[in-house]
Motif scaffolding. Structure first.
Motif, PDB file in Angstrom:
ATOM      1  N   PRO A 111      32.933  89.215 -55.463  1.00 11.59           N
ATOM      2  CA  PRO A 111      31.875  88.228 -55.701  1.00 11.59           C
ATOM      3  C   PRO A 111      32.414  86.951 -56.323  1.00 11.59           C
ATOM      4  O   PRO A 111      33.407  86.973 -57.052  1.00 11.59           O
ATOM      5  N   ARG A 112      31.783  85.839 -56.010  1.00 12.49           N
ATOM      6  CA  ARG A 112      32.142  84.580 -56.669  1.00 12.49           C
ATOM      7  C   ARG A 112      31.399  84.500 -58.004  1.00 12.49           C
ATOM      8  O   ARG A 112      30.497  85.293 -58.267  1.00 12.49           O
ATOM      9  N   ARG A 113      31.797  83.534 -58.814  1.00 14.53           N
ATOM     10  CA  ARG A 113      31.118  83.240 -60.089  1.00 14.53           C
ATOM     11  C   ARG A 113      30.959  84.473 -60.959  1.00 14.53           C
ATOM     12  O   ARG A 113      29.920  84.652 -61.600  1.00 14.53           O
ATOM     13  N   HIS A 114      31.946  85.348 -60.978  1.00 18.74           N
ATOM     14  CA  HIS A 114      31.788  86.578 -61.730  1.00 18.74           C
ATOM     15  C   HIS A 114      32.890  86.698 -62.764  1.00 18.74           C
ATOM     16  O   HIS A 114      34.069  86.658 -62.425  1.00 18.74           O
ATOM     17  N   TRP A 115      32.492  86.848 -64.017  1.00 13.49           N
ATOM     18  CA  TRP A 115      33.491  86.944 -65.074  1.00 13.49           C
ATOM     19  C   TRP A 115      34.263  88.264 -64.978  1.00 13.49           C
ATOM     20  O   TRP A 115      35.464  88.315 -65.183  1.00 13.49           O
ATOM     21  N   ASP A 116      33.535  89.357 -64.661  1.00 11.37           N
ATOM     22  CA  ASP A 116      34.190  90.663 -64.630  1.00 11.37           C
ATOM     23  C   ASP A 116      33.805  91.408 -63.353  1.00 11.37           C
ATOM     24  O   ASP A 116      32.783  92.085 -63.305  1.00 11.37           O
ATOM     25  N   MET A 117      34.642  91.283 -62.339  1.00  7.25           N
ATOM     26  CA  MET A 117      34.265  91.931 -61.073  1.00  7.25           C
ATOM     27  C   MET A 117      34.590  93.425 -61.074  1.00  7.25           C
ATOM     28  O   MET A 117      34.316  94.121 -60.106  1.00  7.25           O
ATOM     29  N   THR A 118      35.147  93.918 -62.199  1.00  4.04           N
ATOM     30  CA  THR A 118      35.314  95.380 -62.275  1.00  4.04           C
ATOM     31  C   THR A 118      33.997  96.042 -62.671  1.00  4.04           C
ATOM     32  O   THR A 118      33.877  97.260 -62.637  1.00  4.04           O
ATOM     33  N   PHE A 119      33.028  95.242 -63.072  1.00  2.00           N
ATOM     34  CA  PHE A 119      31.722  95.736 -63.508  1.00  2.00           C
ATOM     35  C   PHE A 119      31.888  96.797 -64.607  1.00  2.00           C
ATOM     36  O   PHE A 119      31.270  97.867 -64.571  1.00  2.00           O
ATOM     37  N   ALA A 120      32.739  96.490 -65.596  1.00  2.00           N
ATOM     38  CA  ALA A 120      33.110  97.467 -66.611  1.00  2.00           C
ATOM     39  C   ALA A 120      31.890  98.014 -67.371  1.00  2.00           C
ATOM     40  O   ALA A 120      31.832  99.192 -67.676  1.00  2.00           O
ATOM     41  N   ASP A 121      30.914  97.131 -67.676  1.00  2.00           N
ATOM     42  CA  ASP A 121      29.771  97.572 -68.481  1.00  2.00           C
ATOM     43  C   ASP A 121      28.552  97.946 -67.639  1.00  2.00           C
ATOM     44  O   ASP A 121      27.502  98.259 -68.180  1.00  2.00           O
ATOM     45  N   ALA A 122      28.688  97.901 -66.331  1.00  2.00           N
ATOM     46  CA  ALA A 122      27.512  98.118 -65.492  1.00  2.00           C
ATOM     47  C   ALA A 122      27.160  99.603 -65.404  1.00  2.00           C
ATOM     48  O   ALA A 122      28.050 100.460 -65.419  1.00  2.00           O
ATOM     49  N   THR A 123      25.862  99.868 -65.316  1.00  2.00           N
ATOM     50  CA  THR A 123      25.416 101.256 -65.179  1.00  2.00           C
ATOM     51  C   THR A 123      25.894 101.830 -63.851  1.00  2.00           C
ATOM     52  O   THR A 123      26.366 102.950 -63.764  1.00  2.00           O
ATOM     53  N   LEU A 124      25.739 101.016 -62.811  1.00  2.00           N
ATOM     54  CA  LEU A 124      26.224 101.433 -61.494  1.00  2.00           C
ATOM     55  C   LEU A 124      27.500 100.646 -61.190  1.00  2.00           C
ATOM     56  O   LEU A 124      27.442  99.448 -60.944  1.00  2.00           O
ATOM     57  N   GLY A 125      28.615 101.309 -61.239  1.00  2.91           N
ATOM     58  CA  GLY A 125      29.886 100.622 -60.998  1.00  2.91           C
ATOM     59  C   GLY A 125      30.154 100.434 -59.521  1.00  2.91           C
ATOM     60  O   GLY A 125      29.370 100.864 -58.659  1.00  2.91           O
ATOM     61  N   PHE A 126      31.204  99.741 -59.226  1.00  2.00           N
ATOM     62  CA  PHE A 126      31.593  99.551 -57.821  1.00  2.00           C
ATOM     63  C   PHE A 126      33.105  99.432 -57.755  1.00  2.00           C
ATOM     64  O   PHE A 126      33.707  98.711 -58.549  1.00  2.00           O
ATOM     65  N   ASP A 127      33.701 100.175 -56.844  1.00  2.00           N
ATOM     66  CA  ASP A 127      35.161 100.116 -56.703  1.00  2.00           C
ATOM     67  C   ASP A 127      35.526  99.274 -55.505  1.00  2.00           C
ATOM     68  O   ASP A 127      35.204  99.630 -54.368  1.00  2.00           O
ATOM     69  N   PHE A 128      36.202  98.168 -55.776  1.00  2.00           N
ATOM     70  CA  PHE A 128      36.710  97.351 -54.673  1.00  2.00           C
ATOM     71  C   PHE A 128      38.020  97.937 -54.169  1.00  2.00           C
ATOM     72  O   PHE A 128      38.722  98.630 -54.914  1.00  2.00           O
ATOM     73  N   PRO A 129      38.389  97.629 -52.911  1.00  2.00           N
ATOM     74  CA  PRO A 129      39.717  98.017 -52.449  1.00  2.00           C
ATOM     75  C   PRO A 129      40.787  97.356 -53.323  1.00  2.00           C
ATOM     76  O   PRO A 129      40.556  96.262 -53.870  1.00  2.00           O
ATOM     77  N   ALA A 130      41.930  98.038 -53.447  1.00  2.00           N
ATOM     78  CA  ALA A 130      42.993  97.504 -54.312  1.00  2.00           C
ATOM     79  C   ALA A 130      43.430  96.110 -53.863  1.00  2.00           C
ATOM     80  O   ALA A 130      43.852  95.285 -54.682  1.00  2.00           O
ATOM     81  N   GLY A 131      43.315  95.824 -52.553  1.00  2.00           N
ATOM     82  CA  GLY A 131      43.712  94.525 -52.026  1.00  2.00           C
ATOM     83  C   GLY A 131      42.964  93.373 -52.681  1.00  2.00           C
ATOM     84  O   GLY A 131      43.479  92.259 -52.795  1.00  2.00           O
ATOM     85  N   VAL A 132      41.728  93.621 -53.123  1.00  2.00           N
ATOM     86  CA  VAL A 132      40.944  92.567 -53.784  1.00  2.00           C
ATOM     87  C   VAL A 132      41.645  92.117 -55.062  1.00  2.00           C
ATOM     88  O   VAL A 132      41.788  90.910 -55.321  1.00  2.00           O
ATOM     89  N   TYR A 133      42.092  93.096 -55.847  1.00  2.00           N
ATOM     90  CA  TYR A 133      42.751  92.752 -57.125  1.00  2.00           C
ATOM     91  C   TYR A 133      44.083  92.038 -56.873  1.00  2.00           C
ATOM     92  O   TYR A 133      44.451  91.099 -57.581  1.00  2.00           O
ATOM     93  N   LEU A 134      44.777  92.501 -55.828  1.00  2.00           N
ATOM     94  CA  LEU A 134      46.042  91.854 -55.478  1.00  2.00           C
ATOM     95  C   LEU A 134      45.786  90.390 -55.109  1.00  2.00           C
ATOM     96  O   LEU A 134      46.471  89.481 -55.591  1.00  2.00           O
ATOM     97  N   MET A 135      44.777  90.188 -54.280  1.00  2.00           N
ATOM     98  CA  MET A 135      44.520  88.805 -53.830  1.00  2.00           C
ATOM     99  C   MET A 135      44.024  87.925 -54.966  1.00  2.00           C
ATOM    100  O   MET A 135      44.362  86.748 -55.026  1.00  2.00           O
ATOM    101  N   MET A 136      43.238  88.468 -55.867  1.00  2.00           N
ATOM    102  CA  MET A 136      42.782  87.653 -57.000  1.00  2.00           C
ATOM    103  C   MET A 136      43.961  87.308 -57.921  1.00  2.00           C
ATOM    104  O   MET A 136      44.000  86.230 -58.519  1.00  2.00           O
ATOM    105  N   GLY A 137      44.925  88.232 -58.016  1.00  2.00           N
ATOM    106  CA  GLY A 137      46.141  87.934 -58.784  1.00  2.00           C
ATOM    107  C   GLY A 137      46.967  86.852 -58.114  1.00  2.00           C
ATOM    108  O   GLY A 137      47.420  85.895 -58.754  1.00  2.00           O
ATOM    109  N   LEU A 138      47.130  87.001 -56.791  1.00  2.00           N
ATOM    110  CA  LEU A 138      47.898  85.985 -56.055  1.00  2.00           C
ATOM    111  C   LEU A 138      47.194  84.639 -56.095  1.00  2.00           C
ATOM    112  O   LEU A 138      47.828  83.589 -56.148  1.00  2.00           O
TER     113      LEU A 138
END
Lengths: 562, 52
Positions: free
Chosen positions: A445-472
């Motif tokens: 998602p855009r405009r999101h401080w924490d896309m891991t949804f750490a505090d959310a009641t319903l979490g969501f797991d993105f593919p690992a590629g998302v984290y790689l691309m956000m790092g790159l």
């Protein structure tokens, strides 16, 4: 009257001194806001880099708001006002109409930008650039934007008045030069943009002061995007004018066909603003007829305009280079281009990145069905970083490398670094755009401080590629920021410490001064023999078709209806 | 300035007259998106039934 003009020793332009001062002040102010907006952008990128996650949530949304405001609006509009005055008063050999009004416009823009920045920095107006209702910012947030817009509108009308004065005083013959016509296109889109902004931001200001009970959120979005997206269409028209100007200045290039290029700008005047509707493609209250007509049927005519420019700008350079004897094979004209000159390298990367990354992704997102894959994901900032950053900003930087030493008659302070700057900035930000689009395609998602949804009641797991691309994306943004810092350092350093230009006594006079060349005249190259450009255009079209097909295929896989 | 110079008696094509008229272009460039994007969009929002 003659005392109010100076003749530029480099170019031969007769420059009206009040226009000279206004161009300089608007250009300098724009670079200051580029610095501010860029710093906030770096903060945003480092926060979205999962391993770094620099800023706390409150600061992230504050930085995102300030970045959008300063980088998308303030830096670019100040530079565009400088361009409008250059394309009218300087290119038409004319006096600037109403310099006092132009200064009034400048101060309103500056005060407005300062007021809104203070409101954002205070921390009570972190509503992001879009400021969607019912999120409420402090009244001075809206007031500042309104003042800024009024100032910009005054600048546009000074431009229109200068066109009138130049025609009346016969400072040019026939039609205005193509660069001026492109600037006219930008000014027309700006008037619509500012009008739409006034229609929605004035009532929103009263709503924030509790004089109006509520504002319908869909109504707000429809009208706000008339301003929000169209403001980026001003950029498109303006930076394509820069492309034509740079091709003419560096190579003496004339457009392949004046008429065709003008018609392409005319298509922008008619249809480009309608692209605003692609922000509304998932709104339930609007009909498919409205969405599809505005984003597909009519917008494709504006896309046709962009594809014409994409062909004729490099085509003009190829025609000019071949005329100079670079005829070997398909690409000698390109290989022998001045790749060490930041004016050219910035221009070339801007053309490629805007077309391949920004253009193709924009058409993809503007298709109602395909939009479902990427709406409100990181794909969207990926698209507009390719258009506004590597397209517009890099084109403006490239022109500034010519404009600043010419107007101020000073040598660049860091010419060695300047050679590398467009590559650092252009490639860094192109990669950032690409990684953002990749992460968005996978659902980040855009405009999101924490896309891991750490505090959310319903979490969501993105593919690992998302984290790689956000790092790159973070790494690429750091490289791009380094490029931006070198540009700002070079511009500010040149203004403050640059050595005055001294013409070499033995230097031969240029065959044709810039002022008498194609940048300020009407005329076509008179040839369509540009085989290298046609090959490049075919590569572009192939990439376009393949990418479009791949996304339909992707849509079919994520949206299982059968 | 170089190539355009049509003969004095040669009529200027209508399309060129249009492209040489900044204020007419301004009118068209503001009116068209105002009708197709803003007014049409606002009409659609206004036509949404109010929740009971």
């Amino acid at each position: 009257m003659n005392g109010e003009f100076r003749t530029c020793p480099d170019t031969g332009f007769k420059i009206h001194l009040p226009a000279d001062r206004l161009i300089k002040w608007n250009a300098v102010t724009s670079v200051v806001f580029l610095l501010v907006g860029g710093l906030f952008g770096l903060g945003v990128a480092l926060t979205r880099w999962p391993e770094v996650h620099l800023l706390p949530a409150e600061w992230f949304y504050l930085a995102l708001t300030a970045h959008g405001l300063d980088a998308l609006l303030v830096w670019i509009i100040f530079f565009e006002i400088a361009l409008l005055y250059f394309a009218s008063a300087v290119l038409l050999n004319s006096r600037l109409a109403g310099p006092k009004f132009a200064w009034l416009g400048y101060w309103l823009m500056l005060i407005g930008a300062a007021i809104t920045n203070v409101a954002v920095l205070r921390g009570d107006s972190s509503v992001m650039f879009t400021s969607y209702v019912p999120m409420k910012a402090a009244p001075d947030f809206y007031l500042g934007i309104i003042l800024f817009a009024v100032g910009a509108l005054i600048g546009c009308f000074v431009f229109f008045a200068t066109l009138y004065v130049a025609k009346k005083e016969r400072t040019y013959e026939g039609s205005v030069p193509l660069v001026t016509f492109g600037a006219l296109t930008a000014a027309i889109i700006a008037v619509f943009t500012i009008g739409a902004g006034a229609v929605i931001l004035v009532p929103t200001l009263f709503w924030s002061m509790d004089y109006i009970a509520s504002i319908d959120s869909v109504m707000y979005k429809v009208i706000w995007w008339g301003m929000g997206h169209s403001s980026q269409q001003i950029n498109v028209a303006a930076h394509i004018s820069c492309w034509y100007a740079i091709a003419a200045i560096l190579f003496g290039a004339k457009p392949l066909s004046e008429k065709v290029s003008r018609t392409a700008f005319f298509l922008y005047i008619l249809f480009l603003q309608l692209a605003s509707a692609h922000h509304l493609l998932v709104e339930p209250g609007l009909s498919s007829e409205y969405k599809i007509f505005n984003t597909s049927y009519a917008l494709y005519l504006a896309v046709l305009g962009s594809m014409i420019h994409g062909l004729t700008v490099p085509g003009a350079v190829e025609a000019a280079q071949r005329k100079k004897g670079f005829n070997k094979g398909l690409f000698e004209w390109l290989a022998k281009a001045p790749w060490g000159n930041p004016v050219f390298s910035g221009f070339a990367i801007s053309v490629v990145s805007f077309g391949f990354l920004g253009g193709i992704s924009g058409v993809m997102m503007g298709t109602e069905q395909l939009n479902l894959i990427t709406h409100n994901t990181m794909y969207v900032p990926g698209h507009f970083h390719a258009t506004v950053v590597t397209g517009t900003t890099l084109a403006f930087m490239a022109l500034a490398y010519w404009l600043v030493p010419t107007l101020w008659q000073k040598e660049l302070v860091l010419p060695g670094l300047a050679k590398w700057q467009p590559y650092l900035f252009g490639i860094g930000m192109s990669l950032a755009a690409l990684f953002q689009m990749g992460a968005g395609t996978l659902g980040a998602p855009r405009r999101h401080w924490d896309m891991t949804f750490a505090d959310a009641t319903l979490g969501f797991d993105f593919p690992a590629g998302v984290y790689l691309m956000m790092g790159l994306n973070g790494v690429a943004a750091v490289i791009g920021s380094l490029g931006a810092a070198i540009f700002i350092l070079n511009m500010v350093g040149t203004l403050l410490f640059g050595k005055p230009k001294v013409p070499a006594p033995a230097a031969p006079a240029p065959e044709e001064p810039v002022a008498a060349g194609p940048v300020s005249s009407y005329g076509s190259a008179g040839t369509m023999a540009v085989p290298g450009t046609f090959v490049l255009a075919m590569i572009f079209l192939t990439a376009f078709v393949l990418y479009y097909f791949v996304n339909w295929n992707y849509l079919a896989s994520v949206w299982g209806l059968s | 300035m170089a190539e355009q110079a049509p003969g004095a008696e040669e009529p200027v094509p209508m399309m060129q007259q249009l492209l040489d008229s900044p204020f007419l272009l301004l009118l068209i460039g503001v009116a068209l998106p105002t009708v197709l994007y803003i007014i049409w969009g606002v009409m659609e929002v206004v036509a949404i039934p109010v929740a009971q």
